[in-house]
Design a protein around this motif. Structure first.
Motif, short mmCIF file in Angstrom:
data_model
loop_
_atom_site.label_atom_id
_atom_site.label_comp_id
_atom_site.label_asym_id
_atom_site.label_seq_id
_atom_site.Cartn_x
_atom_site.Cartn_y
_atom_site.Cartn_z
N LEU A 43 0.37 3.68 2.92
CA LEU A 43 -0.97 4.17 3.24
C LEU A 43 -1.54 3.47 4.47
CD1 LEU A 43 -2.57 4.48 -0.32
CD2 LEU A 43 -1.70 6.32 1.14
N LEU A 44 -1.13 2.24 4.70
CA LEU A 44 -1.58 1.49 5.87
C LEU A 44 -0.39 1.17 6.77
CD1 LEU A 44 -4.03 -1.14 4.29
CD2 LEU A 44 -4.63 0.94 5.53
N ASP B 176 -0.90 -3.67 6.33
CA ASP B 176 -0.42 -3.89 4.97
C ASP B 176 -0.09 -5.37 4.77
OD1 ASP B 176 1.00 -2.20 2.50
OD2 ASP B 176 1.93 -4.13 2.90
N TRP C 23 0.35 -0.23 -8.84
CA TRP C 23 -0.82 -0.95 -8.31
C TRP C 23 -1.94 -1.06 -9.34
CZ3 TRP C 23 -5.43 1.53 -8.42
CH2 TRP C 23 -5.41 2.93 -8.49
N THR D 233 0.81 -1.23 0.00
CA THR D 233 0.00 0.00 0.00
C THR D 233 0.84 1.27 0.00
OG1 THR D 233 -0.16 0.00 2.42
CG2 THR D 233 -1.88 -1.16 1.19
N GLN D 234 2.14 1.11 -0.20
CA GLN D 234 3.02 2.28 -0.29
C GLN D 234 2.94 3.20 0.92
OE1 GLN D 234 5.04 2.85 -3.43
NE2 GLN D 234 4.54 0.68 -3.26
N ALA E 219 2.61 -4.22 -7.45
CA ALA E 219 1.91 -3.19 -6.66
C ALA E 219 2.87 -2.53 -5.68
CB ALA E 219 0.73 -3.82 -5.91
N LEU F 292 -3.36 -7.40 4.68
CA LEU F 292 -4.05 -7.22 3.40
C LEU F 292 -3.36 -8.00 2.29
CD1 LEU F 292 -6.18 -5.79 1.66
CD2 LEU F 292 -4.57 -3.89 1.39
N SER F 293 -2.04 -7.95 2.26
CA SER F 293 -1.28 -8.69 1.25
C SER F 293 -1.54 -10.19 1.36
CB SER F 293 0.21 -8.41 1.39
OG SER F 293 0.50 -7.05 1.19
#
Length: 329
Positions: free
Chosen positions: A123-124, A129, A229, A120-121, A224, A132-133
């Protein structure tokens, strides 16, 4: 576009894995026939005669050594893919229950996550992160397995994603390492696809579909994490949409989502009269458009490219679900 030596290197990787896979898959098919390791038709099958299964062994036998030579630092990922392929092969032979497969997939994803990077670069937070991955990767492994239900379709998708990442790698030098890995994957799967095209002489089997879904998921997550992404979302969009929409419909209908079924859009297309080759060809044409939109997205036209990709998948779904008077082969 980057310099010719890079293009030549990618072409050599692609050609070497293609040739090796093409030959080894043919030899493997003879062995599977001799051992009578066959996928026999049942009420959900899209084929009517027994077909050898386990072609993924040849794909992995070519692809994993190629990746080991190209990126030896990925050895934990390759170990996880090998273990997942072994579990898939056991499933091909003995028909495992869903939960042991899911546990094996979860362990493989956990081992591979440390070589992906933050998707998420920033962002999270890092824990979110990572979670989510893991969920996205686990879902992709399963959806790729679900979508391998007719001749050629999984091979077309894998080759399309691989070549799409090669195109992006050629255009943006920072993706060079991913391009080499993707070229190897595309070549290895294309060699198998020759034998799997309708009417298929060999099936991929769970040994191939689970491990390939795992390796493709890694490439997409790494893409991503490298900032592309939109490309990582666009390239597999048809498979993502078909599998996710089908899961959602079955969940709403309170069906057992762990049970096998034949409700995907591509499966409905076959029941409506299209043969496997026609469906796989339609997916291929849509994927070529998705490759163009993925490249456009990474060249700065993300909103337009994402909209075009969604429209492409909707048009494909509408075409596949349109009844057609044709003899089923």
């Amino acid at each position: 576009m980057t310099a010719d030596p890079i293009s030549l290197r990618l072409a050599l990787i692609f050609g070497a894995t293609l040739g090796a896979s093409l030959g080894f898959t043919g030899l493997l098919r003879h062995w599977l026939l001799h051992r009578q390791i066959l996928d026999r038709p049942n009420e959900r099958s899209a084929h009517v005669i027994p077909v050898p299964r386990g072609g993924g062994i040849a794909v992995l036998a070519v692809l994993l050594p190629a990746w080991a030579l190209l990126a030896p630092q990925l050895w934990p990922l390759l170990l996880a893919a090998t273990a997942l392929g072994a579990v898939g092969w056991w499933d091909d032979l003995k028909a495992l229950r869903p939960w042991p497969r899911l546990v094996a997939q979860g362990l493989a994803v956990a081992l591979g996550l440390w070589q992906v990077g933050p998707v998420t670069q920033g962002l999270l937070p890092a824990p979110l992160d990572l979670a989510l991955s893991a969920l996205l990767w686990l879902w992709f492994v399963n959806l790729f397995n679900f979508m391998d239900g007719i001749d050629g379709i999984a091979g077309v998708e894998a080759v399309s994603i691989g070549l799409g990442l090669v195109v992006i790698g050629l255009w943006f030098a920072t993706f060079g390492d991913l391009a080499a890995l993707s070229a190897g994957l595309a070549g290895a799967v294309l060699g198998f696809l020759y034998w799997n095209w309708h009417p298929a002489k060999l099936f991929l089997g769970d040994v191939g579909s689970q491990a390939l879904g795992f390796l493709l998921g890694f490439l997409l997550l790494r893409t991503a994490a490298a900032g592309a992404w939109a490309a990582a979302l666009i390239l597999p969009l048809y498979f993502l949409a078909d599998a996710s929409w089908t899961l959602l419909r079955r969940t709403i209908a309170r069906e057992n989502i762990m049970a096998a079924h034949a409700q995907h859009i591509y499966q409905q297309a076959v029941r409506l009269g299209r043969n496997h080759g026609e469906v796989a060809s339609a997916v291929l044409l849509a994927n070529l458009a998705l490759i163009a939109f993925a490249l456009g997205a990474e060249m700065g036209e993300r909103p337009v490219s994402l909209a075009g990709a969604v429209l492409t998948v909707l048009v494909l779904a509408r075409r596949l679900l349109s009844p057609r008077a044709a003899k089923r082969n």
